[in-house]
Enzyme design. Structure first.
Site, mmCIF file in Angstrom:
data_model
loop_
_atom_site.group_PDB
_atom_site.id
_atom_site.type_symbol
_atom_site.label_atom_id
_atom_site.label_comp_id
_atom_site.label_asym_id
_atom_site.label_seq_id
_atom_site.Cartn_x
_atom_site.Cartn_y
_atom_site.Cartn_z
ATOM 1 N N HIS A 165 0.396 -1.007 -0.005
ATOM 2 C CA HIS A 165 0.123 -0.137 0.235
ATOM 3 C C HIS A 165 0.702 1.056 0.039
ATOM 4 C CE1 HIS A 165 -3.380 2.424 0.590
ATOM 5 N NE2 HIS A 165 -4.214 2.202 1.649
ATOM 6 N N HIS A 167 -2.584 -2.764 -9.449
ATOM 7 C CA HIS A 167 -3.431 -1.455 -8.516
ATOM 8 C C HIS A 167 -4.899 -2.601 -9.338
ATOM 9 C CE1 HIS A 167 -6.053 1.456 -6.922
ATOM 10 N NE2 HIS A 167 -5.356 1.765 -6.252
ATOM 11 N N ASP A 183 2.220 5.281 -6.622
ATOM 12 C CA ASP A 183 3.588 5.139 -6.425
ATOM 13 C C ASP A 183 4.878 5.642 -7.232
ATOM 14 O OD1 ASP A 183 2.186 5.821 -3.524
ATOM 15 O OD2 ASP A 183 2.105 3.659 -3.761
HETATM 16 N N1 CMC Z 1 5.089 -6.661 -9.750
HETATM 17 C C1 CMC Z 1 4.674 -7.984 -11.192
HETATM 18 N N2 CMC Z 1 4.077 -8.932 -10.658
HETATM 19 C C2 CMC Z 1 2.511 -8.041 -10.248
HETATM 20 C C3 CMC Z 1 2.833 -7.011 -9.305
HETATM 21 C C4 CMC Z 1 4.167 -6.309 -9.389
HETATM 22 N N3 CMC Z 1 4.176 -5.157 -8.887
HETATM 23 N N4 CMC Z 1 0.790 -6.889 -8.824
HETATM 24 C C5 CMC Z 1 0.467 -7.873 -9.023
HETATM 25 N N5 CMC Z 1 0.930 -8.781 -9.980
HETATM 26 C C6 CMC Z 1 0.872 -10.374 -10.605
HETATM 27 C C7 CMC Z 1 0.310 -11.277 -9.661
HETATM 28 O O1 CMC Z 1 1.766 -11.892 -8.636
HETATM 29 C C8 CMC Z 1 -0.299 -11.982 -9.967
HETATM 30 O O2 CMC Z 1 0.390 -12.673 -11.095
HETATM 31 P P1 CMC Z 1 -0.158 -14.055 -10.998
HETATM 32 O O3 CMC Z 1 -1.563 -14.721 -11.818
HETATM 33 O O4 CMC Z 1 0.071 -14.589 -12.188
HETATM 34 O O5 CMC Z 1 -0.266 -14.433 -9.856
HETATM 35 C C9 CMC Z 1 -1.216 -10.671 -10.584
HETATM 36 O O6 CMC Z 1 -0.975 -10.084 -11.580
HETATM 37 C C10 CMC Z 1 -2.402 -10.541 -9.971
HETATM 38 O O7 CMC Z 1 -1.852 -9.495 -8.600
HETATM 39 P P2 CMC Z 1 -2.610 -9.963 -7.515
HETATM 40 O O8 CMC Z 1 -1.745 -9.438 -5.850
HETATM 41 O O9 CMC Z 1 -3.694 -10.935 -7.123
HETATM 42 O O10 CMC Z 1 -3.355 -8.259 -7.902
HETATM 43 P P3 CMC Z 1 -4.069 -7.717 -6.765
HETATM 44 O O11 CMC Z 1 -4.994 -6.578 -7.521
HETATM 45 O O12 CMC Z 1 -4.192 -8.258 -5.588
HETATM 46 O O13 CMC Z 1 -2.638 -6.543 -5.453
HETATM 47 C C11 CMC Z 1 -1.294 -5.279 -5.485
HETATM 48 C C12 CMC Z 1 -2.846 -4.763 -6.285
HETATM 49 C C13 CMC Z 1 -1.057 -3.041 -5.930
HETATM 50 C C14 CMC Z 1 -1.239 -4.828 -3.874
HETATM 51 C C15 CMC Z 1 0.337 -5.628 -6.471
HETATM 52 O O14 CMC Z 1 -0.247 -4.856 -7.908
HETATM 53 C C16 CMC Z 1 1.183 -5.287 -5.977
HETATM 54 O O15 CMC Z 1 1.341 -6.139 -5.309
HETATM 55 N N6 CMC Z 1 1.781 -3.964 -6.600
HETATM 56 C C17 CMC Z 1 3.228 -3.831 -6.032
HETATM 57 C C18 CMC Z 1 2.818 -2.476 -4.926
HETATM 58 C C19 CMC Z 1 2.138 -1.396 -4.654
HETATM 59 O O16 CMC Z 1 2.729 -0.963 -6.012
HETATM 60 N N7 CMC Z 1 1.704 -1.186 -3.866
HETATM 61 C C20 CMC Z 1 0.650 0.344 -4.443
HETATM 62 C C21 CMC Z 1 -0.751 0.350 -4.307
HETATM 63 S S1 CMC Z 1 -1.339 1.737 -5.362
HETATM 64 C C22 CMC Z 1 -0.777 3.010 -4.371
HETATM 65 C C23 CMC Z 1 -1.967 2.573 -2.755
HETATM 66 O O17 CMC Z 1 -3.281 2.606 -2.701
HETATM 67 O O18 CMC Z 1 -1.312 2.065 -1.872
#
Ligand code: CMC
Length: 441
Positions: free
Chosen positions: A267, A306, A362
């Site tokens: 986050h 996201h 971010d």
């Molecule tokens: N790098 C590489 N792979 C990723 C990433 C990433 N940043 N984000 C998601 N994936 C992959 C993940 O491994 C999964 O792949 P698979 O289907 O093969 O298992 C797929 O994409 C879906 O990911 P998810 O974790 O199910 O997606 P989510 O909606 O639960 O997570 C998120 C959203 C923001 C937590 C995630 O994209 C992430 O961890 N991003 C990096 C952290 C980040 O930048 N956070 C800030 C978010 S924006 C500001 C805020 O609101 O805080």
């Protein structure tokens, strides 16, 4: 055409008509689907709320497919360009843009609350010299509830208004004290002749000068960053504020819960992690090699992806432009070139394209904060200052909403059936059962 959904329970052959309101069905309607007399009914199962609305809200509209973000109906692009953080905070908290007189009153009221009790200084001094400022912020905002016991009267409108002004006023002061603490500098009292953000810069960076004069470009850019972070509907930290606040605890404790949620690297802690990643990559030439690592699942590319935005994050687009305005004053942060190359390669790569992973808010914010002279650990703290307006508006909306009760999700129990207790000496070794929780303790 009726706005209903017909559900047939194939266990019994019975059909049920469920209303669709605002594009959603009440999952409590599923409770009537019972297979037998003692069945409690069907439950909705949605770990992490992927498709479950937890509230009705009038604050922020977000369309992730089209990259739209609006506070109270106003597009983020217009607010970032023409408004300022205090005005947006008013808009978010009160629902409408203020007129000249209301804005002046609001500014005065918030400014009146920028001072903190002297004991807060002593409290912050108790943290270790290398404490993470987000931990300091979290602990100190929680501690504020002990300074304002009147805040527990959460159903009283006047009390809610007062705590809202106090929190928006004091967050920058606590954040600045946290920064000065880790730097080992004396704390600087608020200068209420400066703007909200100008005063924050003064409390952070003032040294020997009698009066701190913030650079107008930096002041405006930081203020815009606060605008961009001011609310984001039901994200992890806002959900935490609402859930904790639903117990009717005071708002300082509820906002501390939001800060705790924001601290995490998935986050608000992501901005800090992005810069660490960019520094580790080091140069444009190393980018292609690093992308392979992010695709292998070993590590996530922080600042990408996201839950809701699936095309682009409109905040990211604004921040990227803002970066160059800041570099005009501070000089270019060389990490921007690494970030741009990372973005370019990732956006052409099947792994990121298929999963709809784009730069989020971010990805570029940390590069700007770093150019402004903030240490990395301060980045999530800056996010928290902006988000305070949103947390408070969401908290108040939750308190006023007659449909909201204490947050209490259901679970699907998948554990052992009833079994008899065995005295310690009579038990055989537990062995290596896969579902044992022993590795957690
Ligand atoms: N790098 C590489 N792979 C990723 C990433 C990433 N940043 N984000 C998601 N994936 C992959 C993940 O491994 C999964 O792949 P698979 O289907 O093969 O298992 C797929 O994409 C879906 O990911 P998810 O974790 O199910 O997606 P989510 O909606 O639960 O997570 C998120 C959203 C923001 C937590 C995630 O994209 C992430 O961890 N991003 C990096 C952290 C980040 O930048 N956070 C800030 C978010 S924006 C500001 C805020 O609101 O805080």
């Amino acid at each position: 055409m009726a706005d209903t959904l017909t559900i047939t329970d194939n266990r019994t052959g019975k059909s049920y008509e469920v209303p669709i309101e605002n594009g959603a069905i009440p999952t409590t309607a599923l409770l009537q689907c019972r297979a037998s007399e003692d069945d409690v009914g069907v439950r909705g199962y949605d770990p992490s709320f992927t498709n479950t609305a937890s509230c009705k809200s009038r604050i922020t509209f977000l369309d992730g497919e089209r990259g739209i973000l609006r506070y109270r109906g106003y597009p983020i692009e217009q607010l970032a360009d023409q408004s300022n953080y205090l005005e947006c905070a008013y808009l978010i908290v009160k629902g409408e843009l203020p007129d000249v007189e209301s804005f002046a009153r609001w500014e005065r009221n918030v400014t009146l609350h920028t001072m903190v009790h002297e004991n807060i200084k002593t409290f912050i001094s108790g943290f270790r010299y290398d404490a993470h400022p987000m931990g300091i912020l979290l602990g100190t905002v929680g501690a504020l509830s002990t300074f304002y016991p009147d805040a527990s009267d959460v159903e009283n409108l006047e009390s809610r208004r007062l705590q809202t002004r106090r929190l928006i006023g004091k967050l920058p002061t606590i954040a600045a004290y946290a920064y000065r603490h880790i730097r080992g500098y004396p704390y600087i009292y608020p200068d209420n002749d400066l703007s909200y953000t100008g005063n924050f810069l003064s409390m952070l960076f003032r040294m020997q000068e009698r009066r701190y004069k913030p650079d107008p470009v930096i002041e405006r850019a930081l203020d815009t960053l606060f605008v961009l972070h001011a609310d984001h509907e039901q994200n992890c930290s806002t959900n935490a504020v609402r859930a904790v606040g639903s117990s009717l605890v005071d708002p300082y404790s509820a906002i501390a819960a939001g800060i705790a949620a924001l601290y995490g690297p998935r986050h608000g802690g992501a901005n800090e992690a992005v810069v660490r990643t960019l520094q580790r990559i080091g140069s444009v030439g190393n980018v292609a090699r690093s992308v392979a690592q992010f695709k292998s699942g070993e590590e996530r590319l922080m600042g990408f992806g996201h839950r809701v935005y699936k095309n682009f994050d409109p905040r990211g687009t604004i921040i990227k432009k803002l970066a160059y305005e800041v570099f005009e004053v501070t000089g270019k942060n060389p990490l921007i070139d690494v970030a741009l190359e990372l973005e370019r390669i990732a956006l052409e790569d099947d792994y990121f394209v298929e999963r709809k992973l784009y730069p989020n808010v971010d990805f570029y914010s940390g590069i700007i904060y770093q150019a402004m002279g903030f240490p990395m650990t301060m980045f999530p703290v800056l996010f928290a200052i902006g988000r305070t307006a949103g947390w408070l508006a969401q908290w108040a909306e939750m308190i006023r909403d007659p449909e909201q009760r204490i947050a209490r999700p259901r679970q699907l129990y998948c554990g052992e059936d009833e079994r008899d207790y065995i005295p310690l000496d009579d038990r055989s070794p537990a062995g290596d059962r896969e579902d044992m929780v022993s590795d957690d303790i």
